[in-house]
Each structure stands twice: as C-alpha cells, then as structure tokens.
Design a protein around this motif. Structure first.
Motif, short mmCIF file in Angstrom:
data_model
loop_
_atom_site.label_atom_id
_atom_site.label_comp_id
_atom_site.label_asym_id
_atom_site.label_seq_id
_atom_site.Cartn_x
_atom_site.Cartn_y
_atom_site.Cartn_z
N ILE A 62 0.83 -1.20 0.00
CA ILE A 62 0.00 0.00 0.00
C ILE A 62 0.87 1.25 0.00
O ILE A 62 0.62 2.20 -0.73
N SER A 63 1.93 1.27 0.82
CA SER A 63 2.75 2.47 0.92
C SER A 63 3.57 2.70 -0.34
O SER A 63 3.91 3.83 -0.66
N GLN A 64 3.89 1.62 -1.07
CA GLN A 64 4.67 1.78 -2.29
C GLN A 64 3.81 2.21 -3.47
O GLN A 64 4.33 2.64 -4.48
N ALA A 65 2.52 2.10 -3.34
CA ALA A 65 1.64 2.50 -4.44
C ALA A 65 1.71 4.00 -4.63
O ALA A 65 1.75 4.76 -3.68
N SER A 66 1.75 4.43 -5.88
CA SER A 66 1.85 5.87 -6.12
C SER A 66 0.49 6.53 -6.20
O SER A 66 0.38 7.74 -6.08
N MET A 67 -0.57 5.77 -6.41
CA MET A 67 -1.91 6.35 -6.49
C MET A 67 -2.88 5.52 -5.67
O MET A 67 -2.82 4.31 -5.67
N ILE A 68 -3.77 6.21 -4.98
CA ILE A 68 -4.82 5.55 -4.21
C ILE A 68 -6.14 6.12 -4.66
O ILE A 68 -6.30 7.33 -4.74
N ILE A 83 -5.32 10.28 -5.95
CA ILE A 83 -4.39 11.13 -5.21
C ILE A 83 -3.00 10.69 -5.60
O ILE A 83 -2.66 9.51 -5.49
N THR A 84 -2.19 11.60 -6.09
CA THR A 84 -0.82 11.27 -6.44
C THR A 84 0.09 11.76 -5.33
O THR A 84 -0.24 12.69 -4.60
N TYR A 85 1.24 11.11 -5.22
CA TYR A 85 2.19 11.42 -4.17
C TYR A 85 3.54 11.78 -4.77
O TYR A 85 3.93 11.25 -5.80
N THR A 86 4.25 12.67 -4.11
CA THR A 86 5.61 13.02 -4.47
C THR A 86 6.51 12.61 -3.33
O THR A 86 6.23 12.93 -2.18
N TYR A 91 9.59 10.58 2.83
CA TYR A 91 8.16 10.75 3.02
C TYR A 91 7.45 10.86 1.69
O TYR A 91 7.97 11.44 0.74
N LEU A 92 6.22 10.33 1.64
CA LEU A 92 5.35 10.52 0.49
C LEU A 92 4.37 11.62 0.83
O LEU A 92 3.58 11.50 1.75
N ILE A 93 4.43 12.73 0.07
CA ILE A 93 3.58 13.89 0.33
C ILE A 93 2.50 13.94 -0.75
O ILE A 93 2.82 13.87 -1.94
N PRO A 94 1.22 14.02 -0.36
CA PRO A 94 0.16 14.06 -1.39
C PRO A 94 0.21 15.37 -2.17
O PRO A 94 0.49 16.43 -1.62
#
Length: 196
Positions: A62-68, A83-86, A91-94
């Motif tokens: 789940i944490s490695q997924a780039s989109m939820i 939601i995409t993350y950078t 840290y993954l920031i939305p």
C-alpha cells in the motif's frame, strides 16, 4: 606474605571438582527448544515471524503504491478520483491543490465573517475552502450585510425622527443620532449575519 602465595598455589593446583545437578530429561523434543523473545519455542516463534511478515508485506504494498483511489463519500462531499504522491526524502507527500477561485473584492464584513468561520466553524470553513466557494460565499455575505445595513439605517431613522430638516437645523445632533443608529444597525448585522 609468603604463606599466602603458597596457599594460593595449592588451591590453584588442587583438583577441585564442582558437581552440577543433572539436567531433567525432557518428555518431548519440543520442550528442549530455547525460548525466544516472544516467550514461545523456536517453531512457534518462526510461525509468529511469518504471520508478522505477511501482515507487513500488505502494508508495504500500500505504501509503495503511487496512487490511491478514494471511495465514495457518504456525506456528499466532493471526492477526488486519484491522489498522487511526491517522494521528498523518506516521506510521500500528497499532491493536493485547492481549486481556483475567482478574485472578488472582499470588504470589512467579509473578512470578519471569514475569521469567525475559521476560528469557530472550522468544518464549514474547510468545506467552503476545499470546494472553491469560500470567496463567493464571503462576497455574498458582504453584499447582504451592506444591503441590510442600509435598510436598517433607513428604518431606524424613520422611527427615531432623524430627518434632513434636523440635519440643516442641528448638524451636530444629527451626526450623533446617525452614529447611534448606524452602530445599532451594525450590531444587528453582526449578530444575524457575520457571527452566525
């Protein structure tokens, strides 16, 4: 001194046998396994470890997924489909941005209402902000407050007999009466529109 050294040598050279009590024979081979951190035998400890690994593997996916994908919100709020993350450092920031709002002139009453919403009605404020309707709501509140202020001022002037004739005859008295009427009307507006 010499006698102490000699007695020490005698003790060291003599064969002193220390007898340890025999170990209790175990009934089953499982009982001889050493106890590990979780207080269980090695076999049970390995089972705990495999269960823990299977649980954490799911969380890592789940944490490695780039989109939820966000689900439907039962309360009717606007939902985002993705939601995409950078990644920044560890840290993954939305990547969240607010919708663009048209620039509208906001006056004194609009700013007072915004401060009230932000401090006392946080949920309503955030809903308006995230939906992109905050400026429109504040502008509408400002226009309503100004119209109501004008209407109340005229009504109170008629009731208290403050007319143009009074303005010509006694300008200082007229100014005092108008200031009192204006503050009365403003008090009503603040209570009914701005701080509600």
């Amino acid at each position: 001194m010499r006698t102490a050294i000699l007695s020490l040598r005698i003790l060291l050279t003599s064969q002193i046998s220390i007898r340890l009590p025999p170990l209790m024979p175990s009934a089953s081979p499982q009982a001889t396994f050493p106890r590990w951190r979780c207080g269980k035998s090695l076999r049970q400890s390995e089972m705990c470890k495999s269960k823990r690994n299977s649980r954490t593997a799911h969380l890592q996916e789940i944490s490695q997924a780039s989109m939820i994908k966000a689900g439907n919100n039962p309360k009717g709020a606007n939902t985002m489909s993705e939601i995409t993350y950078t990644k920044q450092a560890d840290y993954l920031i939305p990547d969240l941005t607010l919708p663009t709002e048209p620039e509208l002139p906001l006056g004194r009453y609009a700013l007072m209402h915004r401060d009230y919403l932000e401090q006392n009605k946080r949920v309503a404020y955030l809903n308006l902000l995230t939906s992109g309707g905050l400026n429109a709501h504040l502008h509408q509140t400002e226009q309503t407050a100004l119209q109501r202020l004008e209407l109340l001022t005229k009504q109170l002037c008629r009731e208290q007999g403050v007319t143009e004739e009074l303005k010509e005859k006694a300008p200082m008295q007229w100014v005092q009466a108008m200031n009192a009427i204006r503050s009365q009307a403003e008090e009503v507006i603040l209570e009914e529109l701005i701080y509600s």
